[in-house]
Design a protein around this motif. Structure first.
Motif, PDB file in Angstrom:
ATOM      1  N   ALA A 134       7.326  -2.390 -15.028  1.00 51.62           N
ATOM      2  CA  ALA A 134       8.743  -2.382 -14.669  1.00 51.62           C
ATOM      3  C   ALA A 134       9.596  -1.885 -15.827  1.00 51.62           C
ATOM      4  O   ALA A 134      10.543  -1.111 -15.634  1.00 51.62           O
ATOM      5  CB  ALA A 134       9.176  -3.786 -14.245  1.00 51.62           C
ATOM      6  N   GLN A 135       9.280  -2.324 -17.032  1.00 54.32           N
ATOM      7  CA  GLN A 135      10.029  -1.879 -18.205  1.00 54.32           C
ATOM      8  C   GLN A 135       9.905  -0.372 -18.393  1.00 54.32           C
ATOM      9  O   GLN A 135      10.864   0.312 -18.769  1.00 54.32           O
ATOM     10  CB  GLN A 135       9.527  -2.602 -19.458  1.00 54.32           C
ATOM     11  CG  GLN A 135       9.837  -4.083 -19.499  1.00 54.32           C
ATOM     12  CD  GLN A 135      11.312  -4.377 -19.677  1.00 54.32           C
ATOM     13  OE1 GLN A 135      12.012  -3.658 -20.378  1.00 54.32           O
ATOM     14  NE2 GLN A 135      11.795  -5.428 -19.043  1.00 54.32           N
ATOM     15  N   ALA A 136       8.723   0.169 -18.129  1.00 53.43           N
ATOM     16  CA  ALA A 136       8.478   1.585 -18.370  1.00 53.43           C
ATOM     17  C   ALA A 136       9.028   2.485 -17.264  1.00 53.43           C
ATOM     18  O   ALA A 136       9.504   3.601 -17.542  1.00 53.43           O
ATOM     19  CB  ALA A 136       6.979   1.829 -18.522  1.00 53.43           C
ATOM     20  N   GLU A 137       8.980   2.021 -16.011  1.00 52.78           N
ATOM     21  CA  GLU A 137       9.259   2.907 -14.883  1.00 52.78           C
ATOM     22  C   GLU A 137      10.638   2.729 -14.261  1.00 52.78           C
ATOM     23  O   GLU A 137      11.185   3.674 -13.688  1.00 52.78           O
ATOM     24  CB  GLU A 137       8.192   2.722 -13.796  1.00 52.78           C
ATOM     25  CG  GLU A 137       6.793   3.112 -14.238  1.00 52.78           C
ATOM     26  CD  GLU A 137       5.777   2.958 -13.123  1.00 52.78           C
ATOM     27  OE1 GLU A 137       6.170   2.923 -11.932  1.00 52.78           O
ATOM     28  OE2 GLU A 137       4.571   2.871 -13.431  1.00 52.78           O
ATOM     29  N   SER A 138      11.207   1.536 -14.320  1.00 52.43           N
ATOM     30  CA  SER A 138      12.479   1.312 -13.628  1.00 52.43           C
ATOM     31  C   SER A 138      13.644   1.961 -14.377  1.00 52.43           C
ATOM     32  O   SER A 138      13.748   1.878 -15.598  1.00 52.43           O
ATOM     33  CB  SER A 138      12.744  -0.190 -13.485  1.00 52.43           C
ATOM     34  OG  SER A 138      14.051  -0.413 -12.980  1.00 52.43           O
ATOM     35  N   THR A 139      14.539   2.571 -13.615  1.00 53.99           N
ATOM     36  CA  THR A 139      15.753   3.165 -14.185  1.00 53.99           C
ATOM     37  C   THR A 139      17.013   2.430 -13.711  1.00 53.99           C
ATOM     38  O   THR A 139      18.119   2.968 -13.797  1.00 53.99           O
ATOM     39  CB  THR A 139      15.848   4.650 -13.782  1.00 53.99           C
ATOM     40  OG1 THR A 139      15.911   4.752 -12.343  1.00 53.99           O
ATOM     41  CG2 THR A 139      14.650   5.436 -14.290  1.00 53.99           C
ATOM     42  N   ILE A 140      16.849   1.208 -13.230  1.00 53.33           N
ATOM     43  CA  ILE A 140      17.966   0.491 -12.613  1.00 53.33           C
ATOM     44  C   ILE A 140      19.127   0.262 -13.584  1.00 53.33           C
ATOM     45  O   ILE A 140      20.295   0.355 -13.200  1.00 53.33           O
ATOM     46  CB  ILE A 140      17.493  -0.851 -11.996  1.00 53.33           C
ATOM     47  CG1 ILE A 140      18.615  -1.520 -11.207  1.00 53.33           C
ATOM     48  CG2 ILE A 140      16.930  -1.789 -13.055  1.00 53.33           C
ATOM     49  CD1 ILE A 140      19.087  -0.743 -10.004  1.00 53.33           C
ATOM     50  N   LEU A 141      18.844  -0.025 -14.850  1.00 56.27           N
ATOM     51  CA  LEU A 141      19.942  -0.287 -15.792  1.00 56.27           C
ATOM     52  C   LEU A 141      20.782   0.961 -15.992  1.00 56.27           C
ATOM     53  O   LEU A 141      22.023   0.892 -16.022  1.00 56.27           O
ATOM     54  CB  LEU A 141      19.394  -0.790 -17.132  1.00 56.27           C
ATOM     55  CG  LEU A 141      18.588  -2.087 -17.121  1.00 56.27           C
ATOM     56  CD1 LEU A 141      18.391  -2.595 -18.554  1.00 56.27           C
ATOM     57  CD2 LEU A 141      19.258  -3.156 -16.281  1.00 56.27           C
ATOM     58  N   ALA A 142      20.140   2.108 -16.117  1.00 54.21           N
ATOM     59  CA  ALA A 142      20.889   3.354 -16.278  1.00 54.21           C
ATOM     60  C   ALA A 142      21.674   3.680 -15.011  1.00 54.21           C
ATOM     61  O   ALA A 142      22.838   4.109 -15.086  1.00 54.21           O
ATOM     62  CB  ALA A 142      19.925   4.496 -16.615  1.00 54.21           C
ATOM     63  N   ARG A 143      21.074   3.443 -13.853  1.00 57.66           N
ATOM     64  CA  ARG A 143      21.746   3.771 -12.595  1.00 57.66           C
ATOM     65  C   ARG A 143      23.001   2.933 -12.386  1.00 57.66           C
ATOM     66  O   ARG A 143      23.986   3.410 -11.810  1.00 57.66           O
ATOM     67  CB  ARG A 143      20.784   3.580 -11.405  1.00 57.66           C
ATOM     68  CG  ARG A 143      19.565   4.477 -11.475  1.00 57.66           C
ATOM     69  CD  ARG A 143      18.888   4.665 -10.132  1.00 57.66           C
ATOM     70  NE  ARG A 143      18.660   3.474  -9.366  1.00 57.66           N
ATOM     71  CZ  ARG A 143      17.540   2.766  -9.360  1.00 57.66           C
ATOM     72  NH1 ARG A 143      16.536   3.103 -10.169  1.00 57.66           N
ATOM     73  NH2 ARG A 143      17.408   1.715  -8.572  1.00 57.66           N
ATOM     74  N   LEU A 144      22.970   1.691 -12.850  1.00 53.41           N
ATOM     75  CA  LEU A 144      24.128   0.807 -12.685  1.00 53.41           C
ATOM     76  C   LEU A 144      24.974   0.700 -13.953  1.00 53.41           C
ATOM     77  O   LEU A 144      25.911  -0.087 -14.006  1.00 53.41           O
ATOM     78  CB  LEU A 144      23.657  -0.593 -12.264  1.00 53.41           C
ATOM     79  CG  LEU A 144      22.957  -0.686 -10.899  1.00 53.41           C
ATOM     80  CD1 LEU A 144      22.539  -2.127 -10.616  1.00 53.41           C
ATOM     81  CD2 LEU A 144      23.849  -0.165  -9.778  1.00 53.41           C
ATOM     82  N   ALA A 145      24.628   1.496 -14.969  1.00 58.00           N
ATOM     83  CA  ALA A 145      25.374   1.515 -16.239  1.00 58.00           C
ATOM     84  C   ALA A 145      25.476   0.123 -16.846  1.00 58.00           C
ATOM     85  O   ALA A 145      26.552  -0.349 -17.221  1.00 58.00           O
ATOM     86  CB  ALA A 145      26.760   2.123 -16.026  1.00 58.00           C
ATOM     87  N   LEU A 146      24.320  -0.543 -16.960  1.00 60.93           N
ATOM     88  CA  LEU A 146      24.266  -1.907 -17.484  1.00 60.93           C
ATOM     89  C   LEU A 146      23.651  -1.913 -18.874  1.00 60.93           C
ATOM     90  O   LEU A 146      22.733  -1.147 -19.175  1.00 60.93           O
ATOM     91  CB  LEU A 146      23.432  -2.791 -16.554  1.00 60.93           C
ATOM     92  CG  LEU A 146      23.964  -2.977 -15.137  1.00 60.93           C
ATOM     93  CD1 LEU A 146      22.911  -3.673 -14.276  1.00 60.93           C
ATOM     94  CD2 LEU A 146      25.268  -3.762 -15.138  1.00 60.93           C
ATOM     95  N   GLU A 147      24.152  -2.834 -19.709  1.00 59.22           N
ATOM     96  CA  GLU A 147      23.611  -3.012 -21.054  1.00 59.22           C
ATOM     97  C   GLU A 147      22.749  -4.274 -21.074  1.00 59.22           C
ATOM     98  O   GLU A 147      23.201  -5.343 -20.639  1.00 59.22           O
ATOM     99  CB  GLU A 147      24.750  -3.154 -22.061  1.00 59.22           C
ATOM    100  CG  GLU A 147      24.281  -3.246 -23.496  1.00 59.22           C
ATOM    101  CD  GLU A 147      25.430  -3.366 -24.473  1.00 59.22           C
ATOM    102  OE1 GLU A 147      25.164  -3.668 -25.657  1.00 59.22           O
ATOM    103  OE2 GLU A 147      26.592  -3.186 -24.042  1.00 59.22           O
TER     104      GLU A 147
END
Length: 364
Positions: free
Chosen positions: A195-208
């Protein structure tokens, strides 16, 4: 998660039929199905009831988790609890009767699990319950009624914690009860790095990372009335004044918000997420707020504090060990680890126990 090497298969593999229908059940099945696939002499067929039918809550999970494709999807969802369970039973009975299965397996406390348990019991098929013994002691919860009924119908009861073993003993259930640990912890250990390597959810939602909260809200007890749902949303909005609150919105919650005319302003609303995105979102968050039983545990697995948006929980261990609190209760207790969830090999213990119990001369 590997197979059981000690079992020497006979001419006829042990046949397990698994009945499931919701996102959390698919996560739990990831651990057990992987061990079955790696173990000689045991085979599995999965029946999906269709209880969770949104692709993001079903198909995406099956694909991401690498689960075997179900041999049947009944497409049954919606309606009242009794109607849904009844329709599932009608559809399941001929399938199970013709399956030539040796064992039926169900997970958790859903209507899908109850329907599978009742049909198996009426057909005289031994029943295995994974995640047995949980109790919130609130019979107004449909899930609590389901848990009690399933446990009292089961031949083997696999408990995630010692508290769940004690709950069963209090009800006179001691035969076939085994503390194995938590299969969701098995999956969290196996999938977190991916999940850490493949997910882009933080970038998609502009989350820190570490500067946002995650919320879920879907159980009937908190969404069935405008007053209860409004209280829960107000609680989330209050937290949103401090940091962004991401709310992957369950289809039923979206419908009830529209029905009651309740807005979702001030919250970062998104569609339901797949397992990898949800794991990354939770593991990098500062706080989880949820009415879900499974997410309370997943928050702990990633050592993220949780607030349960309910008046009780079936996971009191998370409160006693300081990682969880009820939304209207005092602050967190002193934090410590929860040993009961095991070492990531709960699924191995489950399959070994099934083989030990149900293997006969016909199965080697």
């Amino acid at each position: 998660m590997v197979g059981i090497s000690a079992f020497v298969p006979g001419p006829k593999p042990l046949q397990i039929v698994t009945i499931l229908g919701t996102r959390p059940q698919l996560v739990k099945a990831k651990a057990v199905s992987a061990v079955i696939a790696a173990t000689p002499g045991v085979e599995e067929r999965i029946i999906h009831t269709g209880q969770h039918f949104d692709p993001q809550m079903s198909d995406t999970f099956i694909d991401e988790l690498g689960l075997p494709q179900p041999v049947a999807n009944l497409g049954i969802h919606g309606g009242g609890h009794g109607a849904m369970t009844g329709r599932m039973m009608v559809a399941l009975e001929p399938i199970l009767a013709d399956s030539r299965a040796d064992v039926a397996l169900v997970y958790g406390d859903t209507n899908s699990a109850l329907a599978g348990a009742l049909v198996a019991a009426k057909l005289g098929l031994p029943l295995v319950h994974v995640e047995a013994g949980l109790r919130s002691f609130n019979r107004a919860m449909p899930e609590e009624v389901n848990r009690v009924l399933i446990d009292h119908l089961s031949t083997l009861l696999f408990c995630p914690t010692l508290r769940s073993v004690a709950n069963l003993a209090d009800e006179g259930i001691v035969d076939g009860v085994i503390h194995v640990g938590d299969v969701m912890y098995d999956v969290a250990l196996a999938m977190s790095s991916r999940a850490q390597a493949e997910s882009t959810i933080l970038a998609r939602l502009a989350l820190e990372p570490g500067h946002y909260a995650v919320a879920t809200l879907h159980r009937a007890e908190g969404t069935s009335s405008a007053e209860k749902l409004s209280q829960a949303l107000d609680f989330l909005r209050d937290r949103a004044r401090v940091m962004p609150v991401v709310l992957p919105l369950h289809p039923r919650t979206r419908q009830t918000c529209e029905l009651f005319g309740l807005g979702l302003d001030d919250l970062t609303v998104c569609e339901p997420l797949g397992y990898l995105d949800m794991t990354r979102l939770v593991s990098s968050s500062a706080l989880v707020m949820t009415d879900s039983g499974g997410l309370q545990k997943e928050a702990y697995f990633h050592r993220v504090p949780c607030v349960t948006l309910r008046d009780e929980t079936e996971w009191p261990e998370t409160i006693e060990c300081g990682w969880n609190r009820l939304w209207k209760a005092p602050d967190y207790q002193t934090r410590r680890d929860i040993d009961d969830f095991g070492d990531g090999r709960a699924a191995n213990r489950i399959i070994q126990a099934i083989l030990d119990r149900f293997t006969t001369s016909d199965h080697g």
